[in-house]
Scaffold this motif. Structure first.
Motif, PDB file in Angstrom:
ATOM      1  N   THR A  19      -2.723  -4.048  -1.404  1.00 54.54           N
ATOM      2  CA  THR A  19      -3.271  -5.096  -2.270  1.00 54.54           C
ATOM      3  C   THR A  19      -4.786  -5.093  -2.147  1.00 54.54           C
ATOM      4  O   THR A  19      -5.336  -4.797  -1.080  1.00 54.54           O
ATOM      5  N   SER A  77       2.407   0.452   0.365  1.00 59.08           N
ATOM      6  CA  SER A  77       2.158  -0.836  -0.288  1.00 59.08           C
ATOM      7  C   SER A  77       0.725  -1.274  -0.004  1.00 59.08           C
ATOM      8  O   SER A  77       0.272  -1.195   1.138  1.00 59.08           O
ATOM      9  N   PRO A 110       2.569  -0.148  -5.247  1.00 66.31           N
ATOM     10  CA  PRO A 110       2.991   0.908  -4.351  1.00 66.31           C
ATOM     11  C   PRO A 110       2.382   2.206  -4.846  1.00 66.31           C
ATOM     12  O   PRO A 110       2.233   2.409  -6.043  1.00 66.31           O
ATOM     13  N   GLU A 126      -2.649  -4.631  -7.106  1.00 64.99           N
ATOM     14  CA  GLU A 126      -1.729  -4.176  -6.076  1.00 64.99           C
ATOM     15  C   GLU A 126      -0.844  -3.070  -6.612  1.00 64.99           C
ATOM     16  O   GLU A 126      -0.831  -2.788  -7.806  1.00 64.99           O
TER      17      GLU A 126
END
Length: 210
Positions: A54, A52, A26, A24
């Motif tokens: 994942t 953001s 940003p 994950e």
């Protein structure tokens, strides 16, 4: 044993999925230049919150053969677009949730892609995960970004150009001077029907005098 480290820009996608470990982060807009190019140009990119996202590998057991390799991908961002009504920036959320199956090569991917509705990609030892996230965010972008209620007047408006900033003169309106054979007032065009009537009147008078 130290867990294996994975790099989003050059990801061994098969090994990552088999590890079933999450990845994950940003990501700043500077890492997603094609997406950044579609945003409102007057908003500084370094002021926009990062995207953001994942990624999670998933193995799906099969009765025969090895497990299917799947990548579960999510991403979210609040991005400034150009409102198509007022042309001022409008911040709108963009989100995605994808499940992508990975297979041994491009031929197998093309065959499965034609047979099912699943997203299928070939395995790679240097898969660019950020590029995939960028592609998916671009496809999830609003087609016509707009405010629900625009807070300001449009930056551009369509108006009839006047003379010296005044209201534009009417076109095709005759007046006494035109009907009498004089020049039309400055800024006006002669009425074509009045001109035609004048010509017919002249022809009629000429015929009577013969």
């Amino acid at each position: 044993m130290k867990p294996r480290q994975f790099t989003p820009r050059k990801l061994n996608i098969g090994a990552f999925i088999e590890s079933e470990s999450p990845l994950e982060g940003p990501s700043a807009l500077s890492d997603l230049p094609r997406l950044a190019d579609s945003l409102a140009p007057e908003v500084a990119q370094d002021s926009i919150p990062p995207v953001s996202w994942t990624a999670q590998g998933r193995l799906v057991p099969q009765r025969v053969g090895g497990p299917q390799l799947w990548l579960d991908l999510t991403a979210h961002a609040d991005l400034p677009w150009t409102c198509q009504r007022c042309l001022h920036p409008v911040v709108l959320p963009v989100a995605l949730e994808r499940q992508i199956r990975f297979v041994v090569d491009e031929k197998a991917a093309a065959e499965l892609d034609a047979e099912s509705d699943d997203d299928v990609l070939p395995l790679s030892r240097s898969f660019d995960l950020l590029s995939l996230i960028e592609d998916e965010l671009i496809m999830a972008s609003p087609l016509v970004p707009r405010h629900e209620t625009c807070p300001e007047q449009p930056l551009m408006s369509v108006s009839d150009p006047g003379v010296d900033g005044d209201e534009a003169p009417e076109v095709g309106v005759s007046d006494a001077s035109t009907e009498a054979g004089g020049e039309p007032p400055r800024g006006q065009r002669p009425n074509p029907f009045a001109v035609l009537a004048k010509l017919k009147k002249g022809e009629s008078e000429g015929g009577e005098g013969r």
